[in-house]
Design a protein around this motif. Structure first.
Motif, PDB file in Angstrom:
ATOM      1  N   MET A   1      -6.881 -35.682  17.892  1.00 50.85           N
ATOM      2  CA  MET A   1      -8.085 -35.253  17.191  1.00 50.85           C
ATOM      3  C   MET A   1      -7.688 -35.008  15.745  1.00 50.85           C
ATOM      4  O   MET A   1      -6.571 -34.565  15.454  1.00 50.85           O
ATOM      5  N   LEU A   2      -8.570 -35.280  14.807  1.00 53.68           N
ATOM      6  CA  LEU A   2      -8.258 -35.188  13.389  1.00 53.68           C
ATOM      7  C   LEU A   2      -9.112 -34.084  12.767  1.00 53.68           C
ATOM      8  O   LEU A   2     -10.335 -34.204  12.664  1.00 53.68           O
TER       9      LEU A   2
ATOM     10  N   SER B   1       0.476 -26.990  12.959  1.00 59.09           N
ATOM     11  CA  SER B   1       0.844 -28.284  12.394  1.00 59.09           C
ATOM     12  C   SER B   1       1.673 -29.069  13.392  1.00 59.09           C
ATOM     13  O   SER B   1       2.463 -28.506  14.145  1.00 59.09           O
ATOM     14  N   PRO B   2       1.531 -30.386  13.430  1.00 59.05           N
ATOM     15  CA  PRO B   2       2.296 -31.188  14.380  1.00 59.05           C
ATOM     16  C   PRO B   2       3.772 -31.136  14.063  1.00 59.05           C
ATOM     17  O   PRO B   2       4.174 -31.020  12.912  1.00 59.05           O
ATOM     18  N   SER B   3       4.603 -31.231  15.116  1.00 59.33           N
ATOM     19  CA  SER B   3       6.042 -31.129  14.920  1.00 59.33           C
ATOM     20  C   SER B   3       6.713 -32.496  14.787  1.00 59.33           C
ATOM     21  O   SER B   3       7.923 -32.560  14.669  1.00 59.33           O
ATOM     22  N   HIS B   4       5.926 -33.571  14.836  1.00 64.08           N
ATOM     23  CA  HIS B   4       6.542 -34.891  14.697  1.00 64.08           C
ATOM     24  C   HIS B   4       6.908 -35.138  13.248  1.00 64.08           C
ATOM     25  O   HIS B   4       6.551 -34.386  12.357  1.00 64.08           O
ATOM     26  N   SER B   5       7.626 -36.220  12.998  1.00 68.05           N
ATOM     27  CA  SER B   5       8.064 -36.537  11.650  1.00 68.05           C
ATOM     28  C   SER B   5       6.869 -36.891  10.775  1.00 68.05           C
ATOM     29  O   SER B   5       5.823 -37.313  11.250  1.00 68.05           O
ATOM     30  N   LYS B   6       7.045 -36.683   9.493  1.00 71.40           N
ATOM     31  CA  LYS B   6       5.968 -36.971   8.552  1.00 71.40           C
ATOM     32  C   LYS B   6       5.632 -38.460   8.567  1.00 71.40           C
ATOM     33  O   LYS B   6       6.521 -39.306   8.622  1.00 71.40           O
ATOM     34  N   PRO B   7       4.352 -38.764   8.510  1.00 71.34           N
ATOM     35  CA  PRO B   7       3.970 -40.180   8.595  1.00 71.34           C
ATOM     36  C   PRO B   7       4.425 -40.957   7.379  1.00 71.34           C
ATOM     37  O   PRO B   7       4.400 -40.466   6.255  1.00 71.34           O
ATOM     38  N   SER B   8       4.871 -42.156   7.594  1.00 69.31           N
ATOM     39  CA  SER B   8       5.199 -43.058   6.501  1.00 69.31           C
ATOM     40  C   SER B   8       4.039 -44.035   6.341  1.00 69.31           C
ATOM     41  O   SER B   8       3.115 -44.071   7.138  1.00 69.31           O
ATOM     42  N   ALA B   9       4.074 -44.819   5.285  1.00 67.22           N
ATOM     43  CA  ALA B   9       2.992 -45.771   5.036  1.00 67.22           C
ATOM     44  C   ALA B   9       3.042 -46.875   6.084  1.00 67.22           C
ATOM     45  O   ALA B   9       3.934 -47.723   6.081  1.00 67.22           O
ATOM     46  N   THR B  10       2.081 -46.850   7.004  1.00 68.15           N
ATOM     47  CA  THR B  10       2.037 -47.820   8.097  1.00 68.15           C
ATOM     48  C   THR B  10       0.602 -48.274   8.275  1.00 68.15           C
ATOM     49  O   THR B  10      -0.326 -47.471   8.208  1.00 68.15           O
TER      50      THR B  10
ATOM     51  N   THR C   1      -7.758 -35.505   3.460  1.00 69.28           N
ATOM     52  CA  THR C   1      -6.598 -35.140   4.274  1.00 69.28           C
ATOM     53  C   THR C   1      -7.069 -34.636   5.637  1.00 69.28           C
ATOM     54  O   THR C   1      -7.926 -33.753   5.710  1.00 69.28           O
ATOM     55  N   PHE C   2      -6.477 -35.195   6.696  1.00 67.88           N
ATOM     56  CA  PHE C   2      -6.850 -34.845   8.069  1.00 67.88           C
ATOM     57  C   PHE C   2      -5.570 -34.609   8.876  1.00 67.88           C
ATOM     58  O   PHE C   2      -4.621 -35.390   8.795  1.00 67.88           O
ATOM     59  N   CYS C   3      -5.593 -33.539   9.637  1.00 66.33           N
ATOM     60  CA  CYS C   3      -4.406 -33.135  10.389  1.00 66.33           C
ATOM     61  C   CYS C   3      -4.564 -33.451  11.869  1.00 66.33           C
ATOM     62  O   CYS C   3      -5.591 -33.122  12.467  1.00 66.33           O
ATOM     63  N   PRO C   4      -3.575 -34.103  12.486  1.00 66.62           N
ATOM     64  CA  PRO C   4      -3.679 -34.454  13.907  1.00 66.62           C
ATOM     65  C   PRO C   4      -3.509 -33.234  14.798  1.00 66.62           C
ATOM     66  O   PRO C   4      -2.637 -32.409  14.577  1.00 66.62           O
ATOM     67  N   ARG C   5      -4.335 -33.148  15.808  1.00 68.08           N
ATOM     68  CA  ARG C   5      -4.247 -32.090  16.814  1.00 68.08           C
ATOM     69  C   ARG C   5      -4.219 -32.720  18.201  1.00 68.08           C
ATOM     70  O   ARG C   5      -4.620 -33.872  18.391  1.00 68.08           O
TER      71      ARG C   5
ATOM     72  N   THR D   1      -8.588 -52.014   9.220  1.00 74.61           N
ATOM     73  CA  THR D   1      -7.155 -51.752   9.156  1.00 74.61           C
ATOM     74  C   THR D   1      -6.872 -50.864   7.958  1.00 74.61           C
ATOM     75  O   THR D   1      -7.335 -51.143   6.849  1.00 74.61           O
ATOM     76  N   PHE D   2      -6.112 -49.780   8.185  1.00 76.87           N
ATOM     77  CA  PHE D   2      -5.866 -48.790   7.143  1.00 76.87           C
ATOM     78  C   PHE D   2      -4.368 -48.492   7.037  1.00 76.87           C
ATOM     79  O   PHE D   2      -3.624 -48.611   8.014  1.00 76.87           O
ATOM     80  N   LYS D   3      -3.983 -48.139   5.824  1.00 77.73           N
ATOM     81  CA  LYS D   3      -2.607 -47.693   5.609  1.00 77.73           C
ATOM     82  C   LYS D   3      -2.578 -46.178   5.815  1.00 77.73           C
ATOM     83  O   LYS D   3      -3.221 -45.417   5.071  1.00 77.73           O
ATOM     84  N   VAL D   4      -1.848 -45.745   6.828  1.00 80.96           N
ATOM     85  CA  VAL D   4      -1.745 -44.322   7.139  1.00 80.96           C
ATOM     86  C   VAL D   4      -0.589 -43.750   6.326  1.00 80.96           C
ATOM     87  O   VAL D   4       0.565 -44.162   6.491  1.00 80.96           O
ATOM     88  N   THR D   5      -0.887 -42.804   5.440  1.00 79.44           N
ATOM     89  CA  THR D   5       0.113 -42.220   4.556  1.00 79.44           C
ATOM     90  C   THR D   5       0.154 -40.705   4.740  1.00 79.44           C
ATOM     91  O   THR D   5      -0.657 -40.129   5.470  1.00 79.44           O
ATOM     92  N   LYS D   6       1.099 -40.097   4.083  1.00 76.10           N
ATOM     93  CA  LYS D   6       1.160 -38.640   4.072  1.00 76.10           C
ATOM     94  C   LYS D   6      -0.097 -38.086   3.420  1.00 76.10           C
ATOM     95  O   LYS D   6      -0.606 -38.645   2.447  1.00 76.10           O
ATOM     96  N   GLY D   7      -0.582 -36.980   3.949  1.00 77.35           N
ATOM     97  CA  GLY D   7      -1.809 -36.395   3.419  1.00 77.35           C
ATOM     98  C   GLY D   7      -1.700 -36.029   1.950  1.00 77.35           C
ATOM     99  O   GLY D   7      -0.675 -35.530   1.499  1.00 77.35           O
ATOM    100  N   LEU D   8      -2.758 -36.274   1.219  1.00 73.38           N
ATOM    101  CA  LEU D   8      -2.746 -35.951  -0.207  1.00 73.38           C
ATOM    102  C   LEU D   8      -2.641 -34.452  -0.447  1.00 73.38           C
ATOM    103  O   LEU D   8      -2.042 -34.014  -1.432  1.00 73.38           O
ATOM    104  N   ALA D   9      -3.218 -33.655   0.456  1.00 67.54           N
ATOM    105  CA  ALA D   9      -3.189 -32.202   0.298  1.00 67.54           C
ATOM    106  C   ALA D   9      -2.137 -31.540   1.166  1.00 67.54           C
ATOM    107  O   ALA D   9      -1.770 -30.394   0.919  1.00 67.54           O
ATOM    108  N   ASP D  10      -1.629 -32.250   2.179  1.00 68.45           N
ATOM    109  CA  ASP D  10      -0.624 -31.700   3.096  1.00 68.45           C
ATOM    110  C   ASP D  10       0.202 -32.861   3.618  1.00 68.45           C
ATOM    111  O   ASP D  10      -0.319 -33.747   4.305  1.00 68.45           O
ATOM    112  N   SER D  11       1.485 -32.867   3.291  1.00 70.79           N
ATOM    113  CA  SER D  11       2.335 -33.998   3.659  1.00 70.79           C
ATOM    114  C   SER D  11       2.556 -34.101   5.160  1.00 70.79           C
ATOM    115  O   SER D  11       3.022 -35.137   5.638  1.00 70.79           O
ATOM    116  N   ALA D  12       2.247 -33.051   5.925  1.00 71.01           N
ATOM    117  CA  ALA D  12       2.380 -33.116   7.375  1.00 71.01           C
ATOM    118  C   ALA D  12       1.133 -33.703   8.031  1.00 71.01           C
ATOM    119  O   ALA D  12       1.124 -33.909   9.243  1.00 71.01           O
ATOM    120  N   CYS D  13       0.122 -33.962   7.256  1.00 73.30           N
ATOM    121  CA  CYS D  13      -1.131 -34.512   7.772  1.00 73.30           C
ATOM    122  C   CYS D  13      -1.290 -35.956   7.299  1.00 73.30           C
ATOM    123  O   CYS D  13      -0.349 -36.546   6.761  1.00 73.30           O
TER     124      CYS D  13
END
Length: 275
Positions: A233-234, A129-138, A220-224, A174-186
């Motif tokens: 990569m998602l 899992s990525p170590s950056h902060s959890k994504p906010s709605a952007t 839900t897609f996790c960044p790699r 244009t999309f709103k990037v939010t915390k993953g529905l199945a995993d908040s780190a994604c």
């Protein structure tokens, strides 16, 4: 003359009625003395053992690793008391240092593409899992690495890779990037009309959120880490090893392939929203 009674002969006591005392066997007194001595010895030994056990139950002031060699009686070599002079115990559990696995943080969708990660030595992207902060709605647009003039674009319920056109096309890109529905780190991606991007039959499309568990997994897609600077990569959260890529400008979920074309097709950068 007075009459004298002769002493009965000693060698023939039975003839005159005199018999020796046979009620006690010879040497009985010695046996009693030996028994009494043995009993006193046993009692003395038991008393000494009891005293020694009582003393051993008391806490010894000389116990532990802090005892010095000087406490050993002269002329004896002590093997039970190691010297601790000048010895420093290393920090950590059991004196061992724990191995730490360092992971490089994956680029965040908040980054516009500058200062990305270096190409990975391993052909397979890092799966942690990525170590950056959890994504906010952007609000972001997703740009292709090998087609930098093309972006994710919702067209006919599917997501394709198209160049921006009019204002409506830019809004659909244009999309709103939010915390993953199945995993908040994604990540999960929301369109301007409130739909989510999800894979169905391994094709990326937009659909309303029905709140079901399969939908949350599909959306839900996790960044790699990517081999391209500033790109990610998602990976699908419910299909590990499958990543979003474009093929014939169609976004789909495809198994990882060990070739440069796949790595380029599956690398994307998050840039400022086009709308």
């Amino acid at each position: 003359m007075p009459e004298t009674t002769p002493e009965p002969p000693r060698n023939k006591p039975w003839e005159n009625g005199w018999v020796p005392d046979t009620s006690r066997a010879p040497g009985t007194r010695r046996l009693w003395l030996a028994g009494a001595l043995a009993l006193s010895t046993i009692v003395a030994c038991a008393t000494a053992i009891a005293v020694m056990d009582r003393d051993s139950d008391r806490p010894s002031q000389a116990s532990g690793l802090s005892s010095s060699v000087a406490e050993t009686p002269p002329g004896l070599i002590s093997f039970a008391t190691p010297s601790t002079d000048g010895v420093t115990t290393p920090a950590g559990k059991s004196g061992l240092s724990s191995a730490q696995t360092s992971t490089s943080p994956s680029p965040s969708p908040h980054d516009s593409g500058a200062g990305g990660s270096k190409p990975s030595k391993s052909p397979r992207p890092h799966a942690s899992s990525p170590s950056h902060s959890k994504p906010s709605a952007t609000y972001r647009s997703v740009q292709s690495v090998n087609y930098p003039d093309r972006y994710w674009h919702v067209s006919g319920d599917y997501v394709k890779l198209d160049p921006p056109a009019g204002s409506e096309s830019r809004q659909d890109s244009t999309f709103k990037v939010t915390k993953g529905l199945a995993d908040s780190a994604c990540y999960s991606f929301v369109t301007h009309d409130g739909k989510y991007l999800r894979h169905r039959n391994f094709l990326l499309r937009d659909e309303p959120n029905d709140g079901s568990y399969p939908f949350k997994q599909d959306a839900t897609f996790c960044p790699r880490a990517s081999a391209y600077p500033g790109a990610v990569m998602l990976e699908s959260v419910n299909f590990p090893g499958r990543f979003l890529r474009h093929q014939n400008f169609q976004l789909k979920l495809d198994s990882y392939q060990y070739n440069d074309l796949y790595r380029a097709d599956s690398a994307f950068r998050f840039v400022a929203g086009l709308a």
